[in-house]
Write an enzyme that holds these catalytic residues in place. Structure first.
Site: not given
Length: 542
Positions: A378, A514, A516
């Site tokens: 990001c 993102h 994750e």
């Protein structure tokens, strides 16, 4: 018909209701049941999207673009059900909806009250969020006794009565402190916590006793006697060296058997072999790397909860112990790049605002010039582009309009228009509200063949979750590409830059999304796995 397990906490906060709930859900899923989870947050914010990371921690983004509590990240890491906007709601969201209905006249002039209007809306959302699951675990945030939680506790009291005891049960987490000087655990806080619950009409069916020491059989018998809970349903949950042991800990004490019998469910026994493999890989690594993580919210690591877990998952996948060196980006501004020395790789996560950005840019420059593996996420991608523009292109005033609206080379700017996950066109400008106005949720991304990121995923098109309102400026992009910046990922329509890489670098990948949020302990994530492999290669080279 859906069965409900309501989960509350007592004595103190941060006992781990989310982890305990998710662990029980994982066991029930391992028995072949369809499981979902909900988180009810008593705070008055509509959602956590505009809350400070220092206060609330991470904002977890769901596939459908909801900004939610970080506990939903735990849920998705423990079970295979994908969370949606229906799996998390707040007091603010409830009141907003009820007041909107009142303004429309939907209540036909009735006096709007907490009971029944607010509690009815809470119950409606619980039932909607549960959907067609066999079992729905519903976690109520906060601690029993908090004034903010009262409408939620009243709502679940009503719902338990409405669906009956065969379809609803209450699991209460409580602290059983160990007094070192006396050499014993104390049950009184648990007794008082349950007394508080019973005073509002809620009798726990299961007690999870959190402690840093095992809660012995005599203490469990005493707790059962004073709280009117079956002794077999008083569960000891002590601290463990990895949270992925907890499904096994709860299963060993028969918690899932108790739940299944209580609900009259017909299902298989629990197969926890996947979790056994995760724990074994976590606790018995064959390699070790050190990764410098350069962020701006290091005072509260929960701000990076999913990212830290994703790095752990990458370690599990590669049988590698991943040591994260947490570095505040402002410290790099003040102390220089010596803080990065000795790291096998550098990770720069997302964030908002000007503070600490120059330290992140310096970290990118260090990684690029010293050929240290780099992963930017990001804001970590945006600062990579800014660093390239400044130090390769020579545009010393290059910046993002988020930080400098008068930059002569605004290589990153506000996204004014894009298509959301449904194909609908979203538009924004500088005057838009902060809450709920970002590019959110799952978006398709086209990867360039032969790129590092394509090597990781092994796919031409991937889907990842986003949370941002700034993007690479397409007006300046051709000049950046001509100078050697590699654009290896674009949005499905080709309009937005999603991934950049650095030519002539062993492993330099920065993504706007993102990753994750979709990493799990059982499956890992290809991008983080590739990053750890690059760190291992860097260490072996040294």
């Amino acid at each position: 018909m859906t069965r409900y397990i309501f989960v509350t906490g007592g004595v103190v906060s941060s006992l781990g209701k989310g982890i305990a709930s998710a662990s029980l859900a994982a066991i029930l899923e391992a028995r072949g049941l369809k499981v979902t989870m909900l988180k009810l947050d008593p705070y008055i914010n509509v959602d956590p999207g505009t809350m400070s990371p220092f206060q609330h921690g991470e904002v977890f983004v769901t596939h459908d673009g909801a900004e939610t509590d970080l506990d939903l990240g735990h849920y998705e890491r423990f079970i295979r059900t994908t969370m949606t906007q229906n799996n998390n709601f707040t007091t603010g969201r409830i009141y907003e909806h009820v007041l909107r209905k009142e303004r429309r006249g939907d209540y036909l002039g009735a006096t709007i009250q907490v009971i029944p209007h607010i509690t009815d809306e809470i119950k409606r959302r619980i039932i909607k969020g549960a959907g067609d699951a066999d079992v729905a675990l519903v976690e109520i945030g906060g601690t029993v006794g908090d004034i903010e939680s009262q409408p939620f506790l009243e709502a679940i009291r009503q719902l338990r009565v409405e669906v009956g005891s065969k379809r609803a049960m209450l699991m209460h987490l409580t602290l059983v402190p160990y007094i070192a000087t006396a050499g014993e655990t104390k049950t009184k806080p648990t007794q008082h916590s349950v007394k508080e619950l019973r005073s509002i009409g809620l009798q726990p069916d299961v007690l999870i006793c959190r402690s840093d020491h095992p809660v012995d059989a005599s203490s469990r018998r005493k707790i059962a006697l004073f709280t009117n809970v079956e002794e077999r349903a008083v569960i000891s949950l002590e601290d463990v060296d990895t949270i992925y042991k907890i499904p096994g800990v709860l299963h060993a004490q028969g918690l899932d058997d108790f739940v299944v019998e209580r609900f009259g469910l017909q299902c298989n026994g629990a197969d926890l072999s996947e979790w056994d493999k995760v724990v074994d890989a976590k606790l018995n690594p064959e390699h070790e790397v050190t990764i410098a993580m350069v962020g701006k919210y290091m005072e509260l690591l929960d701000a990076y909860k999913s990212l830290i877990e994703a790095m752990s998952h990458a370690g599990i996948t590669n049988r590698t112990k991943v040591n994260l060196r947490y570095i505040d980006s402002e410290d790099i501004e003040n102390q220089g790049t010596s803080l990065l020395e000795g790291a096998d790789a550098i990770l720069v996560p997302g964030g908002f605002g000007l503070r600490g950005v120059e330290g992140k840019i310096t970290a990118v420059q260090y990684a690029r010039e010293n050929k240290v593996p780099y992963l930017g996420i990001c804001l970590g991608m945006q600062v990579a582009v800014i660093e390239f523009a400044r130090n390769v292109m020579g545009w010393k005033d290059a910046n993002s309009t988020e930080f400098d609206r008068n930059s002569g080379h605004p290589v990153v700017g506000l996204i004014t228009e894009w298509a959301d996950a449904t194909g609908a066109v979203e538009t924004r400008d500088e005057a838009s509200d902060l809450g709920g106005t970002m590019r959110l949720g799952a978006q398709d991304c086209q990867l360039a063949a032969g790129s590092k990121v394509h090597d990781c995923y092994g796919k031409d098109v991937i889907t990842e979750r986003h949370r941002h309102r700034y993007e690479v400026n397409n007006n300046l992009l051709p000049q950046l590409v001509d100078a050697g910046l590699v654009v290896s990922g674009r949005s499905e329509d080709g309009a937005l830059v999603e991934v950049v890489e650095s030519k002539d670098h062993p492993w330099f990948v920065a993504c706007q999304f993102h990753p994750e949020f979709t990493s799990t302990p059982r499956d890992g994530h290809p991008l983080f796995s590739g990053f750890v492999k690059a760190a291992l290669a860097q260490k072996n080279k040294a």
